[in-house]
Enzyme design. Structure first.
Site, PDB file in Angstrom:
ATOM      1  N   HIS A  41       0.808  -1.229   0.000  1.00 15.44           N
ATOM      2  CA  HIS A  41       0.000   0.000   0.000  1.00 15.44           C
ATOM      3  C   HIS A  41       0.836   1.272   0.000  1.00 15.44           C
ATOM      4  O   HIS A  41       0.285   2.356   0.227  1.00 15.44           O
ATOM      5  CB  HIS A  41      -0.931   0.039   1.214  1.00 15.44           C
ATOM      6  CG  HIS A  41      -1.957  -1.045   1.213  1.00 15.44           C
ATOM      7  ND1 HIS A  41      -3.225  -0.865   0.737  1.00 15.44           N
ATOM      8  CD2 HIS A  41      -1.876  -2.326   1.604  1.00 15.44           C
ATOM      9  CE1 HIS A  41      -3.902  -1.997   0.857  1.00 15.44           C
ATOM     10  NE2 HIS A  41      -3.104  -2.901   1.384  1.00 15.44           N
TER      11      HIS A  41
ATOM     12  N   LYS B 253      -8.778  13.670   4.499  1.00 17.22           N
ATOM     13  CA  LYS B 253      -7.861  12.530   4.496  1.00 17.22           C
ATOM     14  C   LYS B 253      -6.828  12.781   5.589  1.00 17.22           C
ATOM     15  O   LYS B 253      -6.792  13.879   6.152  1.00 17.22           O
ATOM     16  CB  LYS B 253      -7.175  12.405   3.132  1.00 17.22           C
ATOM     17  CG  LYS B 253      -6.580  13.748   2.632  1.00 17.22           C
ATOM     18  CD  LYS B 253      -5.959  13.638   1.260  1.00 17.22           C
ATOM     19  CE  LYS B 253      -6.972  13.688   0.127  1.00 17.22           C
ATOM     20  NZ  LYS B 253      -6.992  12.485  -0.685  1.00 17.22           N
ATOM     21  N   ARG B 254      -5.996  11.777   5.900  1.00 20.25           N
ATOM     22  CA  ARG B 254      -4.950  12.017   6.883  1.00 20.25           C
ATOM     23  C   ARG B 254      -4.070  13.194   6.462  1.00 20.25           C
ATOM     24  O   ARG B 254      -3.898  13.460   5.276  1.00 20.25           O
ATOM     25  CB  ARG B 254      -4.095  10.751   7.040  1.00 20.25           C
ATOM     26  CG  ARG B 254      -4.797   9.626   7.767  1.00 20.25           C
ATOM     27  CD  ARG B 254      -5.190  10.038   9.184  1.00 20.25           C
ATOM     28  NE  ARG B 254      -4.024  10.102  10.044  1.00 20.25           N
ATOM     29  CZ  ARG B 254      -3.628   9.155  10.870  1.00 20.25           C
ATOM     30  NH1 ARG B 254      -4.327   8.039  10.972  1.00 20.25           N
ATOM     31  NH2 ARG B 254      -2.555   9.301  11.616  1.00 20.25           N
TER      32      ARG B 254
ATOM     33  N   LYS C 118       0.346  14.417   0.705  1.00 21.09           N
ATOM     34  CA  LYS C 118      -1.020  14.635   0.247  1.00 21.09           C
ATOM     35  C   LYS C 118      -1.256  16.112  -0.080  1.00 21.09           C
ATOM     36  O   LYS C 118      -2.244  16.485  -0.673  1.00 21.09           O
ATOM     37  CB  LYS C 118      -2.018  14.147   1.291  1.00 21.09           C
ATOM     38  CG  LYS C 118      -1.991  12.611   1.472  1.00 21.09           C
ATOM     39  CD  LYS C 118      -2.972  12.163   2.527  1.00 21.09           C
ATOM     40  CE  LYS C 118      -2.860  10.698   2.906  1.00 21.09           C
ATOM     41  NZ  LYS C 118      -3.519   9.779   1.953  1.00 21.09           N
TER      42      LYS C 118
ATOM     43  N   THR D 114      -8.826   6.168  -1.834  1.00 18.02           N
ATOM     44  CA  THR D 114     -10.164   5.603  -1.993  1.00 18.02           C
ATOM     45  C   THR D 114     -11.215   6.666  -1.701  1.00 18.02           C
ATOM     46  O   THR D 114     -12.346   6.567  -2.164  1.00 18.02           O
ATOM     47  CB  THR D 114     -10.374   4.393  -1.049  1.00 18.02           C
ATOM     48  OG1 THR D 114      -9.869   4.730   0.236  1.00 18.02           O
ATOM     49  CG2 THR D 114      -9.646   3.173  -1.568  1.00 18.02           C
TER      50      THR D 114
ATOM     51  N   LYS E 237     -15.188   7.736  -3.345  1.00 22.02           N
ATOM     52  CA  LYS E 237     -16.420   8.012  -2.598  1.00 22.02           C
ATOM     53  C   LYS E 237     -17.010   9.354  -3.018  1.00 22.02           C
ATOM     54  O   LYS E 237     -18.214   9.512  -3.149  1.00 22.02           O
ATOM     55  CB  LYS E 237     -16.137   7.987  -1.084  1.00 22.02           C
ATOM     56  CG  LYS E 237     -15.681   6.608  -0.611  1.00 22.02           C
ATOM     57  CD  LYS E 237     -15.007   6.618   0.767  1.00 22.02           C
ATOM     58  CE  LYS E 237     -14.231   5.319   0.973  1.00 22.02           C
ATOM     59  NZ  LYS E 237     -13.274   5.374   2.088  1.00 22.02           N
TER      60      LYS E 237
HETATM   61  C1  26Q Z   1       3.285   0.448  10.481  1.00 23.97           C
HETATM   62  C2  26Q Z   1       4.192   0.127  11.484  1.00 23.97           C
HETATM   63  C3  26Q Z   1       4.090   0.712  12.735  1.00 23.97           C
HETATM   64  C4  26Q Z   1       3.044   1.605  12.977  1.00 23.97           C
HETATM   65  C5  26Q Z   1       2.138   1.919  11.984  1.00 23.97           C
HETATM   66  C6  26Q Z   1       2.275   1.338  10.736  1.00 23.97           C
HETATM   67  C7  26Q Z   1       1.307   1.682   9.666  1.00 23.97           C
HETATM   68  C8  26Q Z   1      -0.056   1.749   9.942  1.00 23.97           C
HETATM   69  C9  26Q Z   1      -0.975   2.078   8.946  1.00 23.97           C
HETATM   70  C10 26Q Z   1       1.705   1.934   8.375  1.00 23.97           C
HETATM   71  C11 26Q Z   1       0.783   2.247   7.389  1.00 23.97           C
HETATM   72  C12 26Q Z   1      -0.558   2.326   7.658  1.00 23.97           C
HETATM   73  C13 26Q Z   1      -1.596   2.686   6.670  1.00 23.97           C
HETATM   74  C14 26Q Z   1      -1.385   2.913   5.395  1.00 23.97           C
HETATM   75  C15 26Q Z   1      -2.467   3.302   4.492  1.00 23.97           C
HETATM   76  O1  26Q Z   1      -3.576   3.575   4.900  1.00 23.97           O
HETATM   77  N1  26Q Z   1      -2.192   3.355   3.182  1.00 23.97           N
HETATM   78  C16 26Q Z   1      -3.208   3.726   2.198  1.00 23.97           C
HETATM   79  O2  26Q Z   1      -3.841   2.537   1.753  1.00 23.97           O
HETATM   80  C17 26Q Z   1      -4.954   2.843   0.934  1.00 23.97           C
HETATM   81  C18 26Q Z   1      -5.650   1.540   0.600  1.00 23.97           C
HETATM   82  O3  26Q Z   1      -4.909   0.820  -0.334  1.00 23.97           O
HETATM   83  C19 26Q Z   1      -4.504   3.587  -0.296  1.00 23.97           C
HETATM   84  O4  26Q Z   1      -5.650   3.954  -1.025  1.00 23.97           O
HETATM   85  C20 26Q Z   1      -3.708   4.826   0.070  1.00 23.97           C
HETATM   86  O5  26Q Z   1      -3.163   5.414  -1.083  1.00 23.97           O
HETATM   87  C21 26Q Z   1      -2.586   4.453   1.035  1.00 23.97           C
HETATM   88  O6  26Q Z   1      -1.933   5.617   1.489  1.00 23.97           O
END
Ligand code: 26Q
Length: 809
Positions: A356, A544-545, A550, A652, A656
């Site tokens: 991702h 979004k975050r 972004k 995503t 929406k």
């Molecule tokens: C990893 C290790 C330690 C702590 C946190 C994490 C961690 C947690 C969540 C790393 C990444 C995430 C989330 C990533 C994320 O949401 N990515 C998004 O995924 C979506 C679904 O595929 C995409 O549409 C987005 O582009 C992408 O940013």
């Protein structure tokens, strides 16, 4: 079965739950009691469905898919379940007869935030489609006691509060204390040879119990009912047995607490994975409990593991559950005496992996010493995976140390989860065409050269029933009346709506729906904050975050430039606009928090300016989450998808907004590229550098200062930021653009894309003035959004990656 359920039977069931569980008569029950009773009865209906479905899955010996993810951002469930089951009106009537409104129950439902953003929401949307399409699927994740923090904005500063979601939503879960699994950490591993067999003994470990909490997932009018199983850490053994009996009361409690810390809280960062040992423990806890569960279920049905890969697909959502690979090796070898070769073959044939992110800093790596101490047996397996990988690579590329060390799973005292995921799975996919190409070209290029057949793409999709049918009922009803309801199960049928792009009446209806949705949002906002919104202004939304890539800052530059225009030209004639921002910053991400403060202060300054506030407003929407998105998306005119090209894996949110008839202003990044192809360039506002141009610009040397000097407007905007807003200093952000605070100036090329963005946004705004033409474009967007449904994504995963079939009666 559902046909036997009607208003009368529901009412009776509610009355019986109320008297049994709350000891009051139905007519005396309060709202919470009625709400809880409703959940209990919906669970009963789903339990019956589920046992019928399970029976057939078992009888047909169907292959099952297990979706492992550290996050499931499920959001509220009641409306989704009632509508999926086709029982909303029956429930509305039954609840009314008890003196309550179903809508009030919806509003009171908490929003379990068991995820950070896109990745977690995707997992939830996928469970919906898997179930609707009658695939046998189980989601596995953790039951975090606290989900993602609640966000408060105090004088522009983000303040994090705990998300106490359990009272109110835990009713959806069933604790299966009879089905726990032990998960072991630390300790010592000894390997001895006995009659030519390696015997592994594991001693002195800490054991934590994984207790499953199950939430049943409904599908839209489906035969299937699936399960989302969340593991909660419990330390029953340590607590009861040793210390407690010796009278060491408090120590017993303390040790118990340490183990239970495992599932206390969701890590709130979705960018820079911190190498925290607690996070690694959470990941192993998820993986170990889930795999023990999968193996036990398989053995119960088949009595052998020799057909494991034929009957089970295990999917890892990003690298977070990548320990699946060594954990399944461990179980097969240590418990079931598989040889390394047979175990490895089984693992690789079972596991698939979705990436991702392409941002190198977001790829997970663990310090090897910490890893070894916490997970000694897993460490030794990972080292053996690495040893064999490097030996194979040495044969392929003799002497090419550099390449081999890039591809290694363990190197420079680190365990690299992305490389582990690639070597241990049969298929690797990205989440949009562009992203999957970037994986092949750069992130995983070395692996792609060795096994090109492993890499594929599945563009993300959304649960269009939740995001269109249920959150925008007015638009859904218009669609039902024009193209018919087929699109609810066959989203591509939305394309029929394009026929109405020139139909005066439908255009008028779509326009009216948008306006009424804006009013609903304004009413919601008023209830929430006491504030008012101008529903006749353009609703321009970036939700979004908060992340540098972004580019909320690019949006800010645009707004500041408009603000400047309003202040300097005496008779401005611009359409009133409201700029909405929503999103949380990771608590330790100071730049992101500064961006929030900037947006908030800019809003405050504009509000205090009598001239400017007639034309523009900036609104920071506090605590953006799934339930807010459900009211916001249908009310949006312009959707901001403006990440630097090559950075957003998919996105995503963009889908929406699109399916709710918003116009996208965006870069050629992530799924925007495919959205532009689907809807046509005349119906979307694309601007900025392409991913290829971004690479070239970096290669040739990027000078933010050149862009600053070349554009009067941009220069003024940056200088204006430097001067501060509402009495607060933002010169740090101006120097971030021009000289760079830590390393590179303007690392996400906001200045390079500014002119193109400003022009394109201006074009969108002037098109908005012709409301008929604008709404006609909106219709084209709705019509082209069917491809971006999760039903389509899931069909691709099922056929191309998991090789699973639907199970019907
Ligand atoms: C990893 C290790 C330690 C702590 C946190 C994490 C961690 C947690 C969540 C790393 C990444 C995430 C989330 C990533 C994320 O949401 N990515 C998004 O995924 C979506 C679904 O595929 C995409 O549409 C987005 O582009 C992408 O940013």
């Amino acid at each position: 079965m559902e046909s036997m359920i009607n208003e009368k039977t529901i009412k009776e069931a509610l009355e019986s739950k109320i008297s049994r569980y709350f000891g009051v008569r139905a007519e005396d029950a309060n709202k919470t009691q009625v709400y809880k009773a409703v959940i209990l009865t919906v669970k009963d209906i789903l339990t019956d469905k589920r046992s019928a479905f399970r029976r057939v899955v078992k009888q047909k010996k169907a292959k099952r898919v297990y979706y492992l993810c550290m996050e499931f951002l499920i959001g509220p469930s009641l409306k989704n379940n009632l509508r999926n089951l086709g029982l909303e009106s029956e429930y509305a009537a039954a609840v009314k007869s008890l003196g309550f409104e179903l809508n009030d129950l919806y509003e009171a439902e908490p929003d379990p935030g068991l995820g950070n953003g896109g990745l977690g929401r995707l997992a939830a949307c996928f469970m919906d489609s898997l179930t609707t399409l009658d695939y046998p699927a189980t989601g596995f994740s953790l039951l975090y006691e606290y989900g993602l923090f609640k966000q408060k904005i105090v004088d522009g500063n983000q303040v994090e509060l705990p998300d106490i979601w359990m009272p109110g939503a835990e009713g959806w879960f069933v604790a299966r204390t009879d089905k726990t699994f032990p998960v072991r950490f630390g300790g010592k591993v000894t390997e001895t040879w006995e009659n030519g067999h390696l015997r592994v003994t594991y001693t002195d470990y800490d054991e934590v119990q994984a207790v499953p909490y199950d939430m049943m997932i409904s599908g839209y009018r489906s035969f299937a009912a699936n399960n989302l199983r969340l593991w909660r850490a419990q330390d029953i053994q340590n607590f009861n047995m040793k210390l407690f009996t010796q009278g060491q009361y408090m120590q017993a409690v303390e040790q118990n607490t340490t183990a239970e810390m495992l599932t206390k809280v969701l890590y709130p960062a979705d960018d820079h994975p911190e190498g925290k040992i607690l996070r690694l423990s959470q990941q192993y806890f998820l993986v170990s409990a889930s795999l023990q569960n999968i193996v036990a279920d398989h053995l119960r049905q088949y009595g052998t593991l020799s057909n494991f890969a034929e009957k089970n697909a295990i999917h890892i959502n990003d690298t977070h559950p990548a320990l699946c690979i060594p954990e399944l090796m461990r179980i097969l070898m240590d418990t079931y005496s598989f040889s390394w070769e047979t175990a490895w073959d089984t693992v690789v044939k079972s596991v698939s992996y979705t990436n991702h992110t392409v941002m190198p800093e977001a790829l997970e790596r663990w310090n090897e010493d910490q890893f070894r101490i916490r997970l000694p047996r897993i460490h030794s397996i990972v080292c053996e995976i690495n040893r064999r990988l490097c030996a194979d690579l040495w044969n392929l590329y003799p002497g090419d140390w550099e390449r081999i060390s890039r591809m290694a799973v363990v190197a420079y005292s680190e365990v690299r989860m992305a490389n582990l995921s690639v070597v241990g799975s049969h298929t690797v996919n990205g989440v949009s065409k562009l992203h999957s190409q970037i994986l092949k070209d750069s992130v995983f290029h070395d692996f792609y050269k060795v096994s090109p057949e492993k890499f594929t793409n599945v563009t993300n999709g959304i649960a269009h029933r939740r995001w269109l049918c249920y959150s925008n009922p007015k638009l859904a009803s218009l669609l039902d009346h024009t193209i018919g309801p087929d699109y609810r199960t066959n989203p591509e049928a939305l394309s029929d709506f394009k026929r109405y792009a020139g139909d005066k009446y439908v255009i008028e209806a779509v326009r009216d729906i948008k306006h009424r949705n804006k009013e609903s949002f304004a009413a919601w906002y008023h209830r929430r904050t006491g504030g008012t919104l101008d529903t006749h202004s353009v609703f321009d939304v970036q939700a979004k975050r908060i992340h540098e890539y972004k580019r909320q800052l690019l949006n800010v530059l645009k707004i500041v430039a408009l603000y400047d225009e309003i202040k300097t030209s005496p008779n401005v004639d611009i359409v009133p606009q409201t700029f909405f921002f929503g999103g949380k910053a990771a608590p330790g991400y100071y730049m992101a928090k500064d961006i929030i403060r900037l947006i908030w202060c800019l809003g405050k300054e504009i509000d205090a300016d009598p001239k400017a506030r007639e034309h523009i407003r900036v609104v920071y929407l506090e605590d953006y989450n799934v339930s807010m998105a459900e009211v916001l998306m249908p009310a949006t005119d312009i959707s901001e998808q403006i990440s630097l090209a090559g950075k957003e894996a998919s996105g995503t949110g963009c889908m929406k907004f699109m399916i709710n008839g918003a116009m996208t202003v965006g870069t050629l990044d992530g799924a925007n590229v495919e959205m532009a192809d689907a809807v046509g360039r005349g119906n979307i506002y694309i601007f900025g550098l392409t991913a290829k141009e971004v690479d070239e610009l970096w290669r040739s040397g990027y000078s933010a200062m050149n862009y600053y000097s070349a554009s009067e407007r941009l220069k003024a905007a940056v200088d204006r930021i430097s001067a501060g807003f509402a009495g607060e200093d933002f010169s740090g952000i101006a120097s971030y653009f021009l000289t760079g605070n830590h390393n590179v100036a303007d690392p996400y090329l906001c200045l390079a894309d500014f002119e193109s963005y400003f022009r394109t946004y201006g074009a969108a705004l002037s098109d908005y003035a012709d409301r008929e033409a604008w709404t006609s474009k909106a219709i084209c967007n709705i019509a082209a959004a069917g491809y971006f449904a999760a039903d389509r994504s899931i069909s691709e995963y099922a056929a191309g990656i998991w090789h699973i079939g639907r199970v019907t009666e």
